[in-house]
Design a protein around this motif. Structure first.
Motif, PDB file in Angstrom:
ATOM      1  N   TYR A   1      40.899  38.215  45.077  1.00 25.39           N
ATOM      2  CA  TYR A   1      40.275  38.910  46.001  1.00 25.39           C
ATOM      3  C   TYR A   1      39.733  37.834  47.081  1.00 25.39           C
ATOM      4  O   TYR A   1      40.094  37.713  48.305  1.00 25.39           O
ATOM      5  N   MET A   2      39.011  36.817  46.674  1.00 29.60           N
ATOM      6  CA  MET A   2      38.629  35.713  47.285  1.00 29.60           C
ATOM      7  C   MET A   2      39.783  34.904  47.786  1.00 29.60           C
ATOM      8  O   MET A   2      39.603  34.353  49.099  1.00 29.60           O
ATOM      9  N   ILE A   3      40.633  34.637  47.238  1.00 27.27           N
ATOM     10  CA  ILE A   3      41.891  33.934  47.776  1.00 27.27           C
ATOM     11  C   ILE A   3      42.647  34.648  48.820  1.00 27.27           C
ATOM     12  O   ILE A   3      42.791  34.168  49.798  1.00 27.27           O
ATOM     13  N   ARG A   4      42.776  35.975  48.516  1.00 22.08           N
ATOM     14  CA  ARG A   4      43.472  36.773  49.921  1.00 22.08           C
ATOM     15  C   ARG A   4      42.286  36.657  50.960  1.00 22.08           C
ATOM     16  O   ARG A   4      43.008  36.683  52.086  1.00 22.08           O
ATOM     17  N   ALA A   5      41.262  36.526  50.684  1.00 22.98           N
ATOM     18  CA  ALA A   5      40.325  36.793  51.821  1.00 22.98           C
ATOM     19  C   ALA A   5      40.370  35.414  52.722  1.00 22.98           C
ATOM     20  O   ALA A   5      40.278  35.573  53.905  1.00 22.98           O
TER      21      ALA A   5
ATOM     22  N   PHE B   1      50.488  39.009  46.897  1.00 19.93           N
ATOM     23  CA  PHE B   1      49.366  38.294  46.384  1.00 19.93           C
ATOM     24  C   PHE B   1      48.885  39.556  45.369  1.00 19.93           C
ATOM     25  O   PHE B   1      47.916  40.286  45.822  1.00 19.93           O
ATOM     26  N   ALA B   2      49.367  39.923  44.192  1.00 23.63           N
ATOM     27  CA  ALA B   2      48.980  40.775  43.326  1.00 23.63           C
ATOM     28  C   ALA B   2      47.562  40.535  42.678  1.00 23.63           C
ATOM     29  O   ALA B   2      47.305  39.011  42.447  1.00 23.63           O
ATOM     30  N   ASN B   3      46.741  41.067  42.037  1.00 22.21           N
ATOM     31  CA  ASN B   3      45.791  40.725  41.211  1.00 22.21           C
ATOM     32  C   ASN B   3      45.993  39.997  40.086  1.00 22.21           C
ATOM     33  O   ASN B   3      45.073  39.135  39.629  1.00 22.21           O
TER      34      ASN B   3
ATOM     35  N   PRO C   1      46.487  34.136  39.458  1.00 21.00           N
ATOM     36  CA  PRO C   1      45.292  33.626  40.386  1.00 21.00           C
ATOM     37  C   PRO C   1      44.578  32.471  39.554  1.00 21.00           C
ATOM     38  O   PRO C   1      43.570  31.731  40.294  1.00 21.00           O
ATOM     39  N   GLU C   2      44.310  32.768  38.280  1.00 17.89           N
ATOM     40  CA  GLU C   2      43.618  31.819  37.097  1.00 17.89           C
ATOM     41  C   GLU C   2      43.932  30.178  37.700  1.00 17.89           C
ATOM     42  O   GLU C   2      43.209  29.536  37.423  1.00 17.89           O
ATOM     43  N   ALA C   3      45.278  30.220  37.999  1.00 14.52           N
ATOM     44  CA  ALA C   3      45.993  28.750  38.166  1.00 14.52           C
ATOM     45  C   ALA C   3      45.352  28.225  39.324  1.00 14.52           C
ATOM     46  O   ALA C   3      45.634  27.115  39.602  1.00 14.52           O
TER      47      ALA C   3
END
Length: 161
Positions: free
Chosen positions: A7-11, A60-62, A82-84
């Motif tokens: 969510y933070m990456i997408r924002a 950008f999926a979760n 996203p963890e990477a």
């Protein structure tokens, strides 16, 4: 609980694009299961331009980020969890958000097994050289402990400019 990282990456991505800057993501190139061109990784990290004009089919999926990008004229599909992602930032001014490295997931049965190291039990037979080495190591440890006890002064920090 669901991680807030995607969510933070997408924002941050939206904020960077809305400001007409160029979003880049810094990705841990050693993270298991990622699909990135390793030829372009440096020191275990790859930085990717994810501006909408530079990539295609962004998702950008979760649990998985993917898109197509060109490297030396060859289009490739890239994907990573996203963890990477270690950071997202604007190329023009460096503004963005870093993320702490995530521990790698445990290996599952579907993933290829990597060689591992394990302790070897002593067979009981030991030679004189290995005994001397062990005694020397014990003496070194004791010497270090006694020196540490003698020097119980405050820390010696200095400011480096």
């Amino acid at each position: 609980m669901i991680s807030n990282r995607p969510y933070m990456i997408r924002a941050m991505f939206d904020w960077i694009v809305d400001n007409d800057w160029t979003p880049h993501v810094q990705v841990d190139a050693n993270y298991p299961g990622i699909e990135v061109p390793m030829d372009f990784a440096q020191d275990g990290v790859i930085v990717l331009n994810v501006h909408p004009n530079a990539i295609r089919e962004l998702q950008f999926a979760n649990d998985w980020f993917s898109f197509k990008a060109r490297f030396q004229g060859v289009e490739r599909r890239l994907g990573f969890p996203p963890e990477a992602v270690l950071a997202i930032f604007a190329r023009e001014n460096g503004q963005g958000m870093p993320f702490p490295p995530e521990p790698y997931p445990e290996a599952t049965d579907e993933s290829p097994s990597k060689p591992t190291m394990s302790a070897v039990k002593d067979s009981g037979a030991s030679d004189e050289a290995s005994q001397k080495t062990a005694q020397k190591a014990d003496q070194d440890d004791e010497s270090k402990k006694s020196k540490a006890k003698k020097s119980k002064k405050g820390s010696h920090l200095s400011v480096v400019k």
